[in-house]
Design an enzyme around this catalytic site. Structure first.
Site: not given
Ligand code: IPE
Ligand code: IPE
Ligand code: MG
Length: 258
Positions: A35, A52, A146
């Site tokens: 995240d 990403h 792994l």
């Molecule tokens: C959780 O992150 C999902 C992934 C990292 C793929 P999100 O950014 O979607 O989660 P919330 O919305 O902060 O809970």
């Molecule tokens: C996690 O990073 C990747 C996915 C959920 C696909 P985010 O896109 O949630 O990044 P933040 O949380 O908005 O910084």
């Molecule tokens: Mg996120």
């Protein structure tokens, strides 16, 4: 498995080398909620998709560090069943990025002995991504250094709902009786029943929640949270998490070992 490593920690941007050496206890299965990609990009004035991309590149480094530490399973949360609620443009870029990542990482994975597996409601992914996934799983089936498990279109609630459906179908076809359904049978109906539960779950980016990740499997997992955004999460941060994990007393409902 445990091994002797030097532990480094970054504090106030100063790199301090620990004087003591710590004999690390290594988790068999590490899971990571990748995240913070969007915030990483925003901090640099870049589009979220750049975050990403940086996150996908970082996964290669973290895999190397996991192999170095002798971790056997690494599950990474890449796209949740709830992430479809994001703008179409971001979703399309993510789907393309998954395909690109699998192709680009292919040679490296072969060299490092990484087996690639996927967990999630894969039937709900675009057809091209589904075929890339089946090829990657088939090509890497024999590798055993792994297991890298990518959770894609994954939701713990959906996994459990689908497991219930599978068991209900087995009851309907007469294969099992309702009163034989126990924890082992539920586990057998999950996406990857042969994979052990995660010993340690890491969530970077400052959020402290599961966001529907591995809700059955995390019943006795240890958790480690960090403010670092996923694209910046490096080997040093991993070692800090492993050090914290080493200090945990995992009782599984029993009593402390004396
Ligand atoms: C959780 O992150 C999902 C992934 C990292 C793929 P999100 O950014 O979607 O989660 P919330 O919305 O902060 O809970
Ligand atoms: C996690 O990073 C990747 C996915 C959920 C696909 P985010 O896109 O949630 O990044 P933040 O949380 O908005 O910084
Ligand atoms: Mg996120």
């Amino acid at each position: 498995m445990s091994r002797l490593v030097d532990i480094f920690k970054t504090k106030n941007k100063r790199r301090l080398k620990r004087t003591a050496k710590v004999d690390l206890r290594i988790p068999v299965h590490l899971a990571v909620i990748m995240d913070g990609n969007g915030r990483w990009a925003r901090k640099r004035g870049l589009p979220r998709t750049a975050g990403h991309r940086a996150g996908a590149e970082n996964l290669e480094n973290v895999c190397e560090a996991c192999i170095e530490q002798g971790i056997q399973y690494l599950t990474v949360y890449a796209f949740s069943t709830e992430n479809w609620s994001r703008p179409t443009e971001e979703i399309d870029t993510l789907m393309d990025l998954f395909i690109e990542f699998i192709h680009r990482f292919d040679t490296k994975m072969a060299r490092e002995g990484i087996r690639l597996r996927f967990s999630g409601d894969l039937a709900g992914l675009p057809a091209h991504l589904q075929s890339t996934i089946s090829h990657a799983e088939e090509n890497s089936r024999h590798r055993d250094r792994l297991q890298l498990i990518i959770a894609l279109n994954y939701g713990g609630r959906r996994e459990l709902a689908q497991a219930c459906r599978k068991l209900a179908e087995q009851v309907r076809s007469g294969k099992i009786e309702p009163d034989t359904i126990d924890e082992n049978l539920v586990r057998s109906a999950l996406y990857l029943p042969d994979v052990p539960d995660p010993d340690l779950i890491i969530r970077p980016s400052g959020e402290q929640r599961l966001s529907n990740f591995l809700i059955w499997q995390s019943a006795y997992s240890e958790f480690w949270f960090s403010d670092v955004l996923w694209p910046d999460f490096n080997r040093e941060h991993l070692l800090a998490a492993l050090e914290a994990y080493t200090m945990r007393d995992r009782r599984f409902g029993g009593l402390k070992q004396i």
